[in-house]
Design a protein around this motif. Structure first.
Motif, PDB file in Angstrom:
ATOM      1  N   GLN A   1       6.771   0.277   2.862  1.00  0.00           N
ATOM      2  CA  GLN A   1       5.762   1.052   2.140  1.00  0.00           C
ATOM      3  C   GLN A   1       5.231   0.270   0.941  1.00  0.00           C
ATOM      4  O   GLN A   1       4.030   0.211   0.707  1.00  0.00           O
ATOM      5  CB  GLN A   1       6.350   2.405   1.693  1.00  0.00           C
ATOM      6  CG  GLN A   1       5.305   3.394   1.240  1.00  0.00           C
ATOM      7  CD  GLN A   1       4.236   3.657   2.294  1.00  0.00           C
ATOM      8  OE1 GLN A   1       4.536   3.973   3.436  1.00  0.00           O
ATOM      9  NE2 GLN A   1       2.990   3.499   1.919  1.00  0.00           N
ATOM     10  N   ASN A   2       6.147  -0.344   0.179  1.00  0.00           N
ATOM     11  CA  ASN A   2       5.733  -1.143  -0.982  1.00  0.00           C
ATOM     12  C   ASN A   2       4.845  -2.303  -0.555  1.00  0.00           C
ATOM     13  O   ASN A   2       3.838  -2.595  -1.190  1.00  0.00           O
ATOM     14  CB  ASN A   2       6.956  -1.696  -1.730  1.00  0.00           C
ATOM     15  CG  ASN A   2       7.691  -0.634  -2.509  1.00  0.00           C
ATOM     16  OD1 ASN A   2       7.165   0.452  -2.746  1.00  0.00           O
ATOM     17  ND2 ASN A   2       8.914  -0.936  -2.904  1.00  0.00           N
ATOM     18  N   THR A   3       5.237  -2.974   0.528  1.00  0.00           N
ATOM     19  CA  THR A   3       4.460  -4.108   1.030  1.00  0.00           C
ATOM     20  C   THR A   3       3.077  -3.656   1.461  1.00  0.00           C
ATOM     21  O   THR A   3       2.076  -4.279   1.107  1.00  0.00           O
ATOM     22  CB  THR A   3       5.205  -4.783   2.212  1.00  0.00           C
ATOM     23  OG1 THR A   3       6.499  -5.179   1.766  1.00  0.00           O
ATOM     24  CG2 THR A   3       4.445  -5.989   2.722  1.00  0.00           C
ATOM     25  N   GLU A   4       3.023  -2.553   2.200  1.00  0.00           N
ATOM     26  CA  GLU A   4       1.725  -2.044   2.658  1.00  0.00           C
ATOM     27  C   GLU A   4       0.852  -1.641   1.470  1.00  0.00           C
ATOM     28  O   GLU A   4      -0.348  -1.923   1.445  1.00  0.00           O
ATOM     29  CB  GLU A   4       1.917  -0.866   3.618  1.00  0.00           C
ATOM     30  CG  GLU A   4       0.617  -0.434   4.248  1.00  0.00           C
ATOM     31  CD  GLU A   4       0.769   0.051   5.670  1.00  0.00           C
ATOM     32  OE1 GLU A   4      -0.270   0.114   6.347  1.00  0.00           O
ATOM     33  OE2 GLU A   4       1.895   0.362   6.104  1.00  0.00           O
ATOM     34  N   ASP A   5       1.445  -1.012   0.457  1.00  0.00           N
ATOM     35  CA  ASP A   5       0.687  -0.612  -0.737  1.00  0.00           C
ATOM     36  C   ASP A   5       0.122  -1.835  -1.461  1.00  0.00           C
ATOM     37  O   ASP A   5      -1.054  -1.857  -1.834  1.00  0.00           O
ATOM     38  CB  ASP A   5       1.571   0.180  -1.710  1.00  0.00           C
ATOM     39  CG  ASP A   5       1.930   1.563  -1.190  1.00  0.00           C
ATOM     40  OD1 ASP A   5       1.303   2.017  -0.194  1.00  0.00           O
ATOM     41  OD2 ASP A   5       2.847   2.194  -1.765  1.00  0.00           O
ATOM     42  N   LYS A   6       0.955  -2.864  -1.633  1.00  0.00           N
ATOM     43  CA  LYS A   6       0.497  -4.080  -2.311  1.00  0.00           C
ATOM     44  C   LYS A   6      -0.628  -4.744  -1.527  1.00  0.00           C
ATOM     45  O   LYS A   6      -1.623  -5.194  -2.096  1.00  0.00           O
ATOM     46  CB  LYS A   6       1.655  -5.068  -2.483  1.00  0.00           C
ATOM     47  CG  LYS A   6       2.649  -4.687  -3.548  1.00  0.00           C
ATOM     48  CD  LYS A   6       3.765  -5.711  -3.600  1.00  0.00           C
ATOM     49  CE  LYS A   6       4.851  -5.308  -4.565  1.00  0.00           C
ATOM     50  NZ  LYS A   6       5.991  -6.226  -4.512  1.00  0.00           N
ATOM     51  N   MET A   7      -0.474  -4.806  -0.214  1.00  0.00           N
ATOM     52  CA  MET A   7      -1.500  -5.440   0.621  1.00  0.00           C
ATOM     53  C   MET A   7      -2.796  -4.638   0.601  1.00  0.00           C
ATOM     54  O   MET A   7      -3.888  -5.207   0.602  1.00  0.00           O
ATOM     55  CB  MET A   7      -0.983  -5.623   2.048  1.00  0.00           C
ATOM     56  CG  MET A   7       0.080  -6.689   2.166  1.00  0.00           C
ATOM     57  SD  MET A   7       0.630  -6.886   3.873  1.00  0.00           S
ATOM     58  CE  MET A   7       1.819  -8.205   3.709  1.00  0.00           C
ATOM     59  N   SER A   8      -2.692  -3.315   0.553  1.00  0.00           N
ATOM     60  CA  SER A   8      -3.888  -2.467   0.477  1.00  0.00           C
ATOM     61  C   SER A   8      -4.621  -2.698  -0.842  1.00  0.00           C
ATOM     62  O   SER A   8      -5.854  -2.718  -0.881  1.00  0.00           O
ATOM     63  CB  SER A   8      -3.510  -0.990   0.623  1.00  0.00           C
ATOM     64  OG  SER A   8      -3.053  -0.745   1.926  1.00  0.00           O
ATOM     65  N   LYS A   9      -3.859  -2.896  -1.919  1.00  0.00           N
ATOM     66  CA  LYS A   9      -4.488  -3.182  -3.215  1.00  0.00           C
ATOM     67  C   LYS A   9      -5.201  -4.526  -3.173  1.00  0.00           C
ATOM     68  O   LYS A   9      -6.276  -4.680  -3.756  1.00  0.00           O
ATOM     69  CB  LYS A   9      -3.438  -3.165  -4.331  1.00  0.00           C
ATOM     70  CG  LYS A   9      -2.984  -1.760  -4.682  1.00  0.00           C
ATOM     71  CD  LYS A   9      -1.927  -1.760  -5.761  1.00  0.00           C
ATOM     72  CE  LYS A   9      -1.438  -0.337  -5.993  1.00  0.00           C
ATOM     73  NZ  LYS A   9      -0.199  -0.277  -6.744  1.00  0.00           N
TER      74      LYS A   9
END
Length: 185
Positions: A7-15
């Motif tokens: 989830q953290n990785t996906e959030d960072k990549m989305s940003k």
């Protein structure tokens, strides 16, 4: 636990992708778009303030931006900053509003802008790959700490790679759309 990493990785990549979209929006394609001026900031009584907080920016025509400052005393400063920017636009004012005529793009300028878009895309992909590496490092640390088994690590790394592939293809799609926009104007 590894769900949290995903989830953290996906959030960072989305940003990262959001930042890339913003960057693409500031690359002009020969059409008037108020987001062209998003990077412009003015020294307003000692504070660096974004233009969109000091003025109303609109595009009443396809090749015209109109800037209507809330405080008429800022017109000269706004004009000066726009002329000094890398936008290549020449402002004109009538004392109340500033008009920016958006010139037609030359073939040479289009090619330069496409290079800028490709460079921005590559930078975004590098950030995504770094985020993948960080996630994989966190997963390996969890293995070392005994929180995950070898099978869990393989599954978690595969999921991180899947997220990375999805985000990289999103960047490719955005890049392709922007290139098409630049070529057809």
């Amino acid at each position: 636990m590894n769900l949290e990493i995903h989830q953290n990785t996906e959030d960072k990549m989305s940003k990262t992708i959001s930042a890339y979209k913003e960057e693409l929006g500031s690359i002009r394609a020969g059409r008037a778009n108020p987001s062209l001026l998003d990077r412009i900031s003015i020294d307003y009584y000692g504070a660096i303030t974004p233009l969109n907080q000091l003025a109303n920016v609109s595009a009443p025509e396809p090749r015209l931006l109109v800037i209507q400052p809330y405080d008429a005393s800022t017109i000269a400063a706004i004009e000066k900053v726009i002329q000094a920017s890398d936008l290549g636009l020449n402002p004109s004012n009538d004392g109340k509003i500033i008009r920016l005529a958006i010139p037609q793009l030359t073939e040479e300028r289009r090619k330069e802008l496409i290079k800028v878009v490709k460079k921005a895309a590559e930078n975004a992909k590098v950030v995504i790959r770094n985020q993948r590496r960080d996630a994989n490092d966190a997963i390996k640390k969890m293995l070392k700490d005994g929180e995950l088994t070898e099978d869990d690590v393989k599954a978690a790394e595969a999921k991180v790679q899947e997220i990375t592939d999805k985000k990289v293809s999103e960047i490719d799609k955005l890049t392709e759309e922007k290139e098409k926009e630049l070529l057809e104007v």
